[in-house]
Design a protein around this motif. Structure first.
Motif, PDB file in Angstrom:
ATOM      1  N   ILE A   1     -13.997   3.806 -17.180  1.00 37.04           N
ATOM      2  CA  ILE A   1     -15.006   3.303 -17.986  1.00 37.04           C
ATOM      3  C   ILE A   1     -14.976   2.065 -18.211  1.00 37.04           C
ATOM      4  O   ILE A   1     -16.168   1.128 -18.179  1.00 37.04           O
ATOM      5  CB  ILE A   1     -14.745   3.953 -19.411  1.00 37.04           C
ATOM      6  CG1 ILE A   1     -15.332   5.580 -19.262  1.00 37.04           C
ATOM      7  CG2 ILE A   1     -15.617   3.320 -20.587  1.00 37.04           C
ATOM      8  CD1 ILE A   1     -14.789   6.384 -20.768  1.00 37.04           C
ATOM      9  N   GLY A   2     -13.989   1.471 -18.097  1.00 43.77           N
ATOM     10  CA  GLY A   2     -13.745  -0.325 -18.329  1.00 43.77           C
ATOM     11  C   GLY A   2     -14.366  -0.817 -16.981  1.00 43.77           C
ATOM     12  O   GLY A   2     -15.009  -1.809 -17.230  1.00 43.77           O
ATOM     13  N   LYS A   3     -14.631  -0.412 -16.059  1.00 44.51           N
ATOM     14  CA  LYS A   3     -15.118  -0.861 -14.794  1.00 44.51           C
ATOM     15  C   LYS A   3     -16.560  -0.686 -14.878  1.00 44.51           C
ATOM     16  O   LYS A   3     -17.320  -1.508 -14.527  1.00 44.51           O
ATOM     17  CB  LYS A   3     -14.561  -0.198 -13.467  1.00 44.51           C
ATOM     18  CG  LYS A   3     -13.299  -0.651 -13.089  1.00 44.51           C
ATOM     19  CD  LYS A   3     -12.699  -0.225 -11.641  1.00 44.51           C
ATOM     20  CE  LYS A   3     -11.498  -0.797 -11.504  1.00 44.51           C
ATOM     21  NZ  LYS A   3     -11.071  -0.537  -9.893  1.00 44.51           N
ATOM     22  N   LEU A   4     -17.121   0.791 -15.207  1.00 39.54           N
ATOM     23  CA  LEU A   4     -18.298   0.763 -15.464  1.00 39.54           C
ATOM     24  C   LEU A   4     -19.033   0.013 -16.453  1.00 39.54           C
ATOM     25  O   LEU A   4     -20.472  -0.371 -16.382  1.00 39.54           O
ATOM     26  CB  LEU A   4     -18.807   2.365 -15.586  1.00 39.54           C
ATOM     27  CG  LEU A   4     -18.335   3.316 -14.463  1.00 39.54           C
ATOM     28  CD1 LEU A   4     -18.610   4.607 -14.937  1.00 39.54           C
ATOM     29  CD2 LEU A   4     -19.063   2.905 -13.255  1.00 39.54           C
ATOM     30  N   GLN A   5     -18.341  -0.568 -17.521  1.00 39.19           N
ATOM     31  CA  GLN A   5     -18.892  -1.326 -18.585  1.00 39.19           C
ATOM     32  C   GLN A   5     -19.374  -2.668 -17.972  1.00 39.19           C
ATOM     33  O   GLN A   5     -19.884  -3.335 -18.949  1.00 39.19           O
ATOM     34  CB  GLN A   5     -17.833  -1.320 -19.728  1.00 39.19           C
ATOM     35  CG  GLN A   5     -18.051  -0.231 -20.616  1.00 39.19           C
ATOM     36  CD  GLN A   5     -16.979  -0.148 -21.724  1.00 39.19           C
ATOM     37  OE1 GLN A   5     -15.806  -0.342 -21.613  1.00 39.19           O
ATOM     38  NE2 GLN A   5     -17.510  -0.181 -23.072  1.00 39.19           N
TER      39      GLN A   5
ATOM     40  N   MET B   1     -22.279  -6.856 -23.399  1.00 37.71           N
ATOM     41  CA  MET B   1     -21.071  -7.140 -23.809  1.00 37.71           C
ATOM     42  C   MET B   1     -19.810  -6.961 -23.052  1.00 37.71           C
ATOM     43  O   MET B   1     -18.700  -6.731 -23.391  1.00 37.71           O
ATOM     44  CB  MET B   1     -20.606  -6.665 -25.295  1.00 37.71           C
ATOM     45  CG  MET B   1     -21.600  -6.773 -26.292  1.00 37.71           C
ATOM     46  SD  MET B   1     -21.631  -5.787 -27.738  1.00 37.71           S
ATOM     47  CE  MET B   1     -20.154  -6.329 -28.451  1.00 37.71           C
ATOM     48  N   ALA B   2     -19.892  -6.438 -21.833  1.00 43.82           N
ATOM     49  CA  ALA B   2     -18.920  -6.324 -20.988  1.00 43.82           C
ATOM     50  C   ALA B   2     -17.943  -7.114 -20.544  1.00 43.82           C
ATOM     51  O   ALA B   2     -18.216  -8.444 -20.552  1.00 43.82           O
ATOM     52  CB  ALA B   2     -19.587  -5.776 -19.444  1.00 43.82           C
ATOM     53  N   VAL B   3     -16.529  -6.851 -20.487  1.00 45.60           N
ATOM     54  CA  VAL B   3     -15.571  -7.602 -20.272  1.00 45.60           C
ATOM     55  C   VAL B   3     -15.441  -8.036 -18.722  1.00 45.60           C
ATOM     56  O   VAL B   3     -15.417  -6.930 -17.795  1.00 45.60           O
ATOM     57  CB  VAL B   3     -14.143  -7.016 -20.688  1.00 45.60           C
ATOM     58  CG1 VAL B   3     -13.091  -8.120 -20.403  1.00 45.60           C
ATOM     59  CG2 VAL B   3     -14.374  -6.784 -22.032  1.00 45.60           C
ATOM     60  N   ALA B   4     -15.523  -9.106 -18.432  1.00 48.90           N
ATOM     61  CA  ALA B   4     -15.367  -9.402 -16.751  1.00 48.90           C
ATOM     62  C   ALA B   4     -14.289  -8.968 -15.933  1.00 48.90           C
ATOM     63  O   ALA B   4     -14.225  -8.583 -14.711  1.00 48.90           O
ATOM     64  CB  ALA B   4     -15.295 -10.943 -16.888  1.00 48.90           C
ATOM     65  N   ASP B   5     -12.953  -8.890 -16.894  1.00 46.43           N
ATOM     66  CA  ASP B   5     -11.900  -8.131 -16.179  1.00 46.43           C
ATOM     67  C   ASP B   5     -11.821  -6.753 -15.856  1.00 46.43           C
ATOM     68  O   ASP B   5     -10.921  -6.033 -15.540  1.00 46.43           O
ATOM     69  CB  ASP B   5     -10.768  -8.788 -16.495  1.00 46.43           C
ATOM     70  CG  ASP B   5     -10.450  -8.563 -18.087  1.00 46.43           C
ATOM     71  OD1 ASP B   5     -11.189  -8.093 -18.565  1.00 46.43           O
ATOM     72  OD2 ASP B   5      -9.423  -8.948 -18.521  1.00 46.43           O
TER      73      ASP B   5
END
Length: 234
Positions: free
Chosen positions: A128-132, A205-209
């Motif tokens: 989910i973190g990557k897909l965001q 608002m996705a986080v780049a990392d």
């Protein structure tokens, strides 16, 4: 002589049955006591479900479809690196956006949704973190898996029936009576989807990392009620 006795017995048999039935009907009914108990346990939420989507608007429907489908295809490619996560298409739609007059179409909006499911919270969280980075999360829920729920529910049923028996023994013993069950019913409820603690982040608002999405599984209550009636015996 023998045949005559058999005939006499055959004629007397219906009468004896009738008398026995009448006697049973006249017999006083036993006093009863209604008993109701509840039991509960907690089941770990070990099944996680999430929905992610991509939505875009464009005046050119062909260009819009290429953009949305390409983004979803990329997301599916990313998800293949996480074998513990099941992915399926959960919706795909295109809608017209009308101008101020409401007569002409100015542009088109398209939305495509993917459903994610896993028992591995760590893998789902990382995916989910990557897909965001490109997709938005529309929901994330946790509940006991079917196997876990059945195991805990069976244990809770056993607890409730034991509690019913203990209550029946208490009631009858307090009245100096013996007892037997007249009827009993067991009532259960299915698992409820419970949203774990997780901030909903939109694609913008996705986080780049690609930080993993926080997931707090928690537990779900499992409740069973047993209702019945016992007969009190002298």
């Amino acid at each position: 002589m023998k045949n005559r006795k058999l005939r006499q017995l055959a004629r007397a048999l219906p009468l004896s049955l009738l008398l026995a039935t009448a006697h049973a009907a006249d017999a006083p009914s036993l006093p009863t006591a209604d008993i109701s108990v509840e039991s509960s346990r907690t089941a770990p939420n070990d099944q996680f479900r999430a929905q992610v989507y991509y939505e875009a608007t464009d005046a050119n429907p062909g260009e819009l479809a290429r953009k949305v489908n390409g983004t979803i295809a990329q997301a599916l490619q990313t998800a293949r690196a996480y074998p513990a996560v099941k992915v399926r298409t959960a919706g795909n739609g295109t809608f017209p956006i009308y101008g101020k007059t409401g007569r002409s179409i100015e542009s088109w909006r398209m939305r495509s949704t993917l459903a994610l499911e896993s028992k591995d919270a760590a893998q789902l969280s990382e995916l989910i973190g990557k897909l965001q980075q490109t997709l938005a999360v529309s929901g994330l829920s946790a509940a006991p898996s079917a196997e876990t729920w059945k195991k805990i529910e069976d244990e809770t049923i056993a607890d409730a029936l034991a509690a019913f028996e203990a209550r029946a023994r208490l009631v009858a013993g307090s009245l100096n009576k013996k007892w037997k069950i007249k009827h009993v019913s067991v009532n259960t409820s299915g698992p409820q989807q419970r949203p774990p603690v997780m901030p909903m982040a939109r694609a913008a608002m996705a986080v780049a990392d690609a930080a993993p999405a926080p997931i707090e599984a928690g537990d779900s209550p499992v409740s069973v009620s047993v209702n019945g009636q016992i007969e009190l015996i002298e």
